[in-house]
Design an enzyme around this catalytic site. Sequence first.
Site, PDB file in Angstrom:
ATOM      1  N   TYR A 112       0.790  -1.230   0.000  1.00  0.00           N
ATOM      2  CA  TYR A 112       0.000   0.000   0.000  1.00  0.00           C
ATOM      3  C   TYR A 112       0.823   1.282   0.000  1.00  0.00           C
ATOM      4  O   TYR A 112       0.763   2.073  -0.926  1.00  0.00           O
ATOM      5  CB  TYR A 112      -0.976  -0.003   1.198  1.00  0.00           C
ATOM      6  CG  TYR A 112      -1.918  -1.178   1.139  1.00  0.00           C
ATOM      7  CD1 TYR A 112      -2.849  -1.292   0.107  1.00  0.00           C
ATOM      8  CD2 TYR A 112      -1.866  -2.204   2.080  1.00  0.00           C
ATOM      9  CE1 TYR A 112      -3.704  -2.383   0.024  1.00  0.00           C
ATOM     10  CE2 TYR A 112      -2.713  -3.295   2.005  1.00  0.00           C
ATOM     11  CZ  TYR A 112      -3.629  -3.380   0.974  1.00  0.00           C
ATOM     12  OH  TYR A 112      -4.472  -4.455   0.884  1.00  0.00           O
ATOM     13  N   PRO A 125     -11.313  -0.131  -2.823  1.00  0.00           N
ATOM     14  CA  PRO A 125     -12.546  -0.753  -3.300  1.00  0.00           C
ATOM     15  C   PRO A 125     -13.776   0.121  -3.013  1.00  0.00           C
ATOM     16  O   PRO A 125     -13.799   0.881  -2.047  1.00  0.00           O
ATOM     17  CB  PRO A 125     -12.634  -2.054  -2.495  1.00  0.00           C
ATOM     18  CG  PRO A 125     -11.279  -2.225  -1.871  1.00  0.00           C
ATOM     19  CD  PRO A 125     -10.767  -0.831  -1.666  1.00  0.00           C
ATOM     20  N   HIS A 330      -7.610   1.288   1.243  1.00  0.00           N
ATOM     21  CA  HIS A 330      -7.341  -0.111   1.566  1.00  0.00           C
ATOM     22  C   HIS A 330      -6.226  -0.340   2.591  1.00  0.00           C
ATOM     23  O   HIS A 330      -6.139  -1.419   3.177  1.00  0.00           O
ATOM     24  CB  HIS A 330      -6.988  -0.841   0.269  1.00  0.00           C
ATOM     25  CG  HIS A 330      -7.405  -2.268   0.232  1.00  0.00           C
ATOM     26  ND1 HIS A 330      -7.394  -3.082   1.344  1.00  0.00           N
ATOM     27  CD2 HIS A 330      -7.846  -3.049  -0.786  1.00  0.00           C
ATOM     28  CE1 HIS A 330      -7.796  -4.290   1.007  1.00  0.00           C
ATOM     29  NE2 HIS A 330      -8.080  -4.302  -0.282  1.00  0.00           N
ATOM     30  N   SER A 541     -11.833 -11.693  -5.296  1.00  0.00           N
ATOM     31  CA  SER A 541     -12.105 -11.703  -3.861  1.00  0.00           C
ATOM     32  C   SER A 541     -13.567 -12.037  -3.611  1.00  0.00           C
ATOM     33  O   SER A 541     -14.454 -11.499  -4.268  1.00  0.00           O
ATOM     34  CB  SER A 541     -11.781 -10.335  -3.262  1.00  0.00           C
ATOM     35  OG  SER A 541     -11.877 -10.389  -1.857  1.00  0.00           O
TER      36      SER A 541
END
Length: 613
Positions: A112, A125, A330, A541
């Site tokens: 990240y 997301p 995220h 996912s």
Amino acid sequence: MLGILARTMVRAGMVKPSGLVKPVSVTRIAGRYLAHQEGLPKLPVPPLQQTCERYLTALTPIVDPEELNHTRQLLEEFQKPGGVGDRLQKGLEQRAKKMENWLSDWWLQTAYLDYRMPVVIHSSPGVVLPRTEFSDRQGQMSETLPVEYLGGKSLCMNQYYQVLSSCRIPGTKRDNVVNYALDKRPPTHITVVHNFQFFVLDVYNSDGTPLTVDQIYIQLEKIWNSSLQSNKEPIGILTSNHRNSWGKAYNNLIKDKTNKESVRAIQKSIFTVCLDAPMPRASDDMYRTRAGVQMLHGGGSRWNSGNRWFDKTLQFIIGEDGTCGLIYEHAPAEGPPIVSLIDHVVEYMKSSEMVRTPMVPLRMPQKLRFNITPEIKKDIEEAKQNMNIMVHDLDMKVSVFSHFGKDFPKSQKMSPDAFIQVALQLAYYRIYKHCCPTYESASLRMFRLGRTDTIRSTSIDSAKFVKAMDDPARHNTEKVALLDKAVKAHRAYTDMAIRGQAIDRHLLGLKLQAIEDLAALPEIFMDTSYAVAMHFNLSTSQVPAKTDCVMCFGPVVPDGYGVCYNPMDAHINFAVSAFNSCQDTNATRLAQALEDAMLDMKTLLEQTPKAKL
């Protein structure tokens, strides 16, 4: 709209003194939380030989035999006693002894904070919630956490405590995340953005009691009425830019004292609420897809992309036209804690308890001011252009598979997730005539501070099944046996991954250990097979929720797909993404191929008599 939002915030415990955001006495929570955390096992370092063997097995269906042979030789050399691998493994084991979790800091940085692409589409997301019918504008606005278990084992709850009052802070080379919930005086306000204008809304009274629904509604209405001009500079769009560009623009922005204070108020807030302008109308079958892109990027600079602060961990999005959802940054958390929060919100929304408000006049929510210099204006224009390029490049399809849900695979004694993943393998193979590296995230929350590892859904068994499925020379009984084997292989890999015995994070650890030791990078990490294995054409996912929602995210490679799904009892919500700039990918085509694959697998199972055991 405002009334529903106000009720959501109060009923959800977001502005109620609960364990999530309580501004007083966090120590009681901390004590119980810490006792639970300390009872969790530490993430293991898998045995080196085991990972090398499993890596070769995972490579078998995705690289050619010659490449595989070369990699086999490199791995034999790598794991010799006293060799490079052995040394790095010992270093990792030492790290694991010293740290609460040998992986979590490294993962946060590499996955990240060191990642320099925009968080929009590439990392954050979005979640589409069921559409709300607003008859008027009023509609638009209106404890400690129980420990969760998986298969009887308690899970790490740390991520829940990272979601609220936290924010990503840009840097010119690397970002960081700040969590203000840990302050002696945790934040007691949220930020609300409408027509690109940000406001601070205090959700607690000075005595620590939360505002009631109608008090919040009154405050939201004040915000709405004082931000009707739609010609303001979209300062928030700066947060959507490439991280290095934004890091530079950020340093420039906060040189000004007023700007710095305004930015800090957004960063410190419990979360952000984005009151969006209506998006262009879409037909009913395109509505979910349009809502998906609104949650992911806001639709571009003409629409709602400037009505965000993309660095904020949690942003609830309420459209004037009834489109609802959220986007989350995220770095601090995965999907499941976010979805649990959503389920909590939606559940509370069902109760219509109202608290009458004492007639205490509330002060006007504070509007956050920004001084826009010519240089900042230039940064905003650049961010707008880049955002619009990203918006045009995203190819998205959000659909509901209505033929069956997790009920059917369960009736066949198959894991619903494994069934869907094998169907995805079949769909991809039918389009491209080869198997590809596939990433499915697996939770490591069985371990202290656990994040994720990778379930590699492309297996030797899935490859055998997808090649046999459309082969007329193969009998159905054989196809069913291969399907059953493929589903079981996926289930076995999943179990291995959640127990901390998968290969991807271990390989990453060995690589980072070599970098930390300032040693030469081992040859296995410069091998073609490694590059192929890490190029995930399918990034997937499963994010199951009680709520009929779906999460969406972008692909992780230019020629890949992002696939997220929420299997409900009798239907499955899918979100498929790709990039328009890649000629070979098409989200609608993959979504259709996936639907066909699921139906064909069901037909195969129903038409083939069960073999006698």
